[in-house]
Design a protein around this motif. Structure first.
Motif, PDB file in Angstrom:
ATOM      1  N   ILE A   1      -1.590 -15.293  -0.587  1.00  0.00           N
ATOM      2  CA  ILE A   1      -0.550 -16.081   0.090  1.00  0.00           C
ATOM      3  C   ILE A   1      -0.603 -15.781   1.592  1.00  0.00           C
ATOM      4  O   ILE A   1      -0.670 -14.614   1.982  1.00  0.00           O
ATOM      5  CB  ILE A   1       0.870 -15.703  -0.409  1.00  0.00           C
ATOM      6  N   ILE A   2      -0.564 -16.818   2.396  1.00  0.00           N
ATOM      7  CA  ILE A   2      -0.521 -16.617   3.852  1.00  0.00           C
ATOM      8  C   ILE A   2       0.907 -16.849   4.340  1.00  0.00           C
ATOM      9  O   ILE A   2       1.492 -17.904   4.075  1.00  0.00           O
ATOM     10  CB  ILE A   2      -1.467 -17.583   4.590  1.00  0.00           C
ATOM     11  N   LEU A   3       1.424 -15.860   5.038  1.00  0.00           N
ATOM     12  CA  LEU A   3       2.815 -15.935   5.509  1.00  0.00           C
ATOM     13  C   LEU A   3       2.903 -15.658   7.005  1.00  0.00           C
ATOM     14  O   LEU A   3       2.078 -14.930   7.559  1.00  0.00           O
ATOM     15  CB  LEU A   3       3.673 -14.894   4.777  1.00  0.00           C
TER      16      LEU A   3
ATOM     17  N   ALA B   1      -9.658  -5.814  -1.372  1.00  0.00           N
ATOM     18  CA  ALA B   1      -8.531  -4.951  -1.749  1.00  0.00           C
ATOM     19  C   ALA B   1      -7.865  -5.461  -3.021  1.00  0.00           C
ATOM     20  O   ALA B   1      -7.558  -4.680  -3.938  1.00  0.00           O
ATOM     21  CB  ALA B   1      -7.522  -4.889  -0.608  1.00  0.00           C
ATOM     22  N   ALA B   2      -7.671  -6.762  -3.082  1.00  0.00           N
ATOM     23  CA  ALA B   2      -7.017  -7.335  -4.265  1.00  0.00           C
ATOM     24  C   ALA B   2      -7.895  -7.180  -5.493  1.00  0.00           C
ATOM     25  O   ALA B   2      -7.406  -6.896  -6.593  1.00  0.00           O
ATOM     26  CB  ALA B   2      -6.709  -8.811  -4.015  1.00  0.00           C
TER      27      ALA B   2
ATOM     28  N   ALA C   1       7.080 -10.978  -5.283  1.00  0.00           N
ATOM     29  CA  ALA C   1       5.816 -10.767  -6.002  1.00  0.00           C
ATOM     30  C   ALA C   1       5.519  -9.303  -6.288  1.00  0.00           C
ATOM     31  O   ALA C   1       4.542  -9.003  -6.965  1.00  0.00           O
ATOM     32  CB  ALA C   1       4.669 -11.377  -5.195  1.00  0.00           C
ATOM     33  N   GLY C   2       6.350  -8.406  -5.785  1.00  0.00           N
ATOM     34  CA  GLY C   2       6.060  -6.978  -5.928  1.00  0.00           C
ATOM     35  C   GLY C   2       5.155  -6.515  -4.792  1.00  0.00           C
ATOM     36  O   GLY C   2       4.628  -7.333  -4.032  1.00  0.00           O
TER      37      GLY C   2
ATOM     38  N   ASP D   1      -1.914 -11.936  -5.793  1.00  0.00           N
ATOM     39  CA  ASP D   1      -2.611 -10.650  -5.814  1.00  0.00           C
ATOM     40  C   ASP D   1      -2.549  -9.947  -4.459  1.00  0.00           C
ATOM     41  O   ASP D   1      -2.762  -8.736  -4.383  1.00  0.00           O
ATOM     42  CB  ASP D   1      -4.078 -10.867  -6.195  1.00  0.00           C
ATOM     43  N   ALA D   2      -2.343 -10.696  -3.417  1.00  0.00           N
ATOM     44  CA  ALA D   2      -2.298 -10.086  -2.079  1.00  0.00           C
ATOM     45  C   ALA D   2      -1.684 -11.083  -1.112  1.00  0.00           C
ATOM     46  O   ALA D   2      -1.550 -12.268  -1.428  1.00  0.00           O
ATOM     47  CB  ALA D   2      -3.704  -9.722  -1.620  1.00  0.00           C
TER      48      ALA D   2
END
Lengths: 413, 221
Positions: free
Chosen positions: B16-18, B181-182, B114-115, B86-87
């Motif tokens: 996800i890009i935020l 990383a994910a 999402a944790g 996932d990331a």
């Protein structure tokens, strides 16, 4: 619009004939409405119905689509004296972000304006000029209505109104027109929170459920029910975000503006989805095969395809097909207006009918997973033959218990 | 003759890009996926989605990238898009101090929905160096602080990258880092147990799944 009346009168046309006014009527009423709630404002009876015919006349007379600032259109000759908008200098623009009320969200407006009007005004100079006008319109209207909050998408709505009306209509009238639209047809979208817009998406899905339950079930199974908000950009920009065909957009604007409640866009959205059901079903089936049922991947593919649906279906649609689609939408309005109002209310009251925790596959699975992980480890082994019946009874009991638990939580018991 | 080894199953990663409006989220996504920069992007409304297949180590990965709207009010839509992520890629504009100040709240929102997940922080628009408001060191220190404060039992890492979507510098590295990383995190976790349709409450012998650690006590603790 005058969408010219067809040989065969329809509900749509009857509605339009029933409510006949002009841009000027809308504009002139606007400045007196500041202190009233949206529905207390004297409604514009026919909105900007000149839009589609303006498009048609431009095309017929070979006028450039951007219309320029020197056009001499007799269609609105009495409105031709387009006054140059008061445009602030860069210093004023800089300080405006600190001076304007919170609802104007000046920084977001700035960011959006910088990325707007690309296709409507291809010439850079003209585009920059119109961007300044657009920013001025947005901020002026919002500054007078602190109860209305800027949202990303409003710039596209007002940008299209500016494109269609300027320079045929005086600048001040365009401001008033946008103000009236904001207070009537667009007010759902500009509340502080997005919940009213979300309620409309749920309402659109409710119409699909009524018309074609199988399609609705497939959408939900693929994770693109209303909670995925695949149609949010369609609804809150009245399709300006997804379409470049200005003739189609103008016709849609006419239809959406006809009714004061602003719900026509919901019926049209439901009609578009049902109209494209075979395409959608194919997309979902292909997505499920492609990723072997992986829910996250299916949702992504389906969302991606669905969000491009307006472009797929409407960008090159014939005027006959568009009219037919509008007729379908209008039929839905006649039959399902009460459902839209009910579902909208249900959503805003926190009672989402069709998406209970066990009625929705994904939420149900989440609930089951939670229960599964709470079970002792040795219970999680496969079922031995002969014990299936008992296990089924117990799992059913667990599901009922969890439903009761969530229902009691929901109702504060 | 030995048969061909079974190809490793393609791994799906959801990213996800935020970040705030106008920081360049859409440009970064398109630059990474399509190797294109178009200055005529529109504001994202709701969310957009692209996929890209890439190889991380010897693993083929299908990267599902969600580009979200930057206006705060659209955060309420987040839960629909964050699910199964996932990331995340946090983006700010190095020329806008405020966009950096908001990075923390974006991360918090993501973590709630999402944790905690691995993520990268991207300072975009380095081509506008003369207008820079956020020094590299400040952003790097912020990442270090996040890494130090993380949950010791559920360690996640945040790496910092500076990019220019316009000039395509640093973009590939940032996305590859978040994908790696994910993927590493996913590989270190046991495969999820599919929820059963039924459960056996009358089984005397603990199943084989427990292996030698299982006891006959009947107690799960």
């Amino acid at each position: 619009m005058i969408v010219k009346s067809r040989d065969k009168p329809t509900d749509v046309h009857r509605r339009q004939k029933r409510s006949h006014s002009t841009v000027r009527e809308v504009g002139e009423g606007a400045s007196h409405s500041h202190s009233h709630s949206p529905y207390e404002v004297a409604p514009p009876r026919r909105a900007v119905s000149v839009m589609a015919s303006r498009q048609k006349s431009d095309i017929a007379e070979g006028r450039p689509s951007s219309k320029g600032t020197t056009g001499n259109n007799s269609f609105c000759s009495d409105d031709m004296s387009a006054a140059p908008p008061p445009v602030g200098g860069s210093l004023v623009s800089y300080f405006s972000q600190f001076l304007l009320p919170e609802n104007c969200q000046a920084k977001v407006v700035d960011a959006d304006i910088e990325r707007s009007l690309w296709s409507l005004f291809p010439q850079e100079n003209e585009r920059n000029e119109k961007r300044k006008m657009l920013k001025e319109i947005i901020l002026r209207v919002l500054a007078h209505h602190p109860e209305c909050y800027y949202y990303q998408g409003l710039h596209e709505l007002m940008g299209f109104v500016l494109y269609v009306t300027y320079p045929y209509t005086r600048y001040e009238k365009i401001v008033s027109l946008c103000e009236q639209l904001l207070l009537t047809r667009w007010w759902y979208y500009c509340e502080r929170k997005l919940s009213s817009s979300e309620a409309l998406l749920y309402a659109a899905h409710a119409v699909v459920v009524e018309v074609d339950p199988k399609l609705a079930a497939q959408l939900e199974t693929a994770g693109v029910g209303p909670e995925s908000h695949y149609a949010v950009s369609w609804v809150i920009t009245w399709y300006v975000h997804c379409l470049q065909n200005t003739t189609v957009l103008a016709r849609l604007f006419d239809y959406f503006m006809v009714e004061e409640d602003g719900l026509n866009v919901i019926f049209f959205t439901a009609a578009l989805v049902v109209w494209s059901k075979e395409t959608i079903k194919t997309w979902i089936t292909e997505a499920m095969e492609m990723v072997e049922g992986d829910e996250v991947a299916v949702m992504g593919i389906a969302y991606s395809k669905l969000s491009g649906l307006p472009k797929t279906v409407l960008e090159d649609i014939s005027s006959e097909d568009l009219e037919e689609l509008l007729l379908v939408a209008n039929g839905y309005r006649d039959h399902y207006l009460y459902i839209v109002q009910r579902e909208k209310k249900n959503f805003l009251d926190g009672n989402i009918r069709k998406l209970g925790i066990l009625a929705n596959r994904r939420t149900r699975n989440v609930a089951l997973r939670i229960i599964w992980h709470l079970l002792p480890r040795e219970w999680r082994t496969p079922v031995a033959e002969g014990h299936a019946k008992r296990a089924l009874l117990i799992s059913t009991g667990l599901m009922l218990a969890s439903t009761a638990f969530f229902m009691s939580k929901k109702h504060g018991l | 003759m030995s048969s061909n080894p079974t190809p490793a199953k393609k791994q799906l990663l959801k990213i996800i890009i935020l970040g705030d409006s106008g920081v360049g989220k859409t440009s970064l996504m398109h630059q990474f996926v399509s190797k294109k920069f178009d200055s005529r992007y529109k504001a994202t409304i709701g969310a957009d989605f692209l996929t890209k297949e890439l190889t991380v180590g010897d693993q083929v990965v299908s990267l599902q990238i969600w580009d979200t709207a930057g206006q705060e009010r659209f955060q309420s839509l987040g839960s629909a898009f964050y699910r199964g992520a996932d990331a995340c890629v946090l983006v700010y504009d190095v020329t806008v101090q405020e966009s950096f100040a908001h990075v923390g709240s974006w991360m918090e929102e993501f973590s709630i929905q999402a944790g905690r997940r691995d993520s990268v922080l991207i300072g975009n628009k380095t081509d506008l160096e003369d207008r820079r408001q956020v020094p590299t060191r400040t952003a790097q220190m912020w990442c270090d602080k996040q890494n130090a404060e993380g949950d010791k039992n559920d360690k996640t890492e945040m790496k910092y990258f500076e990019t220019s979507a316009r000039e395509n510098t640093g973009v590939e590295e940032a996305f590859m880092a978040v994908a790696a990383a994910a993927l590493a995190r996913k590989a270190s976790q046991p495969a999820p147990v599919p929820p059963p349709s039924t459960v056996n409450l009358n089984q005397n012998q603990p199943g084989n799944a427990g292996g030698s650690n299982n006891t006959n006590s009947g107690c799960s603790c």
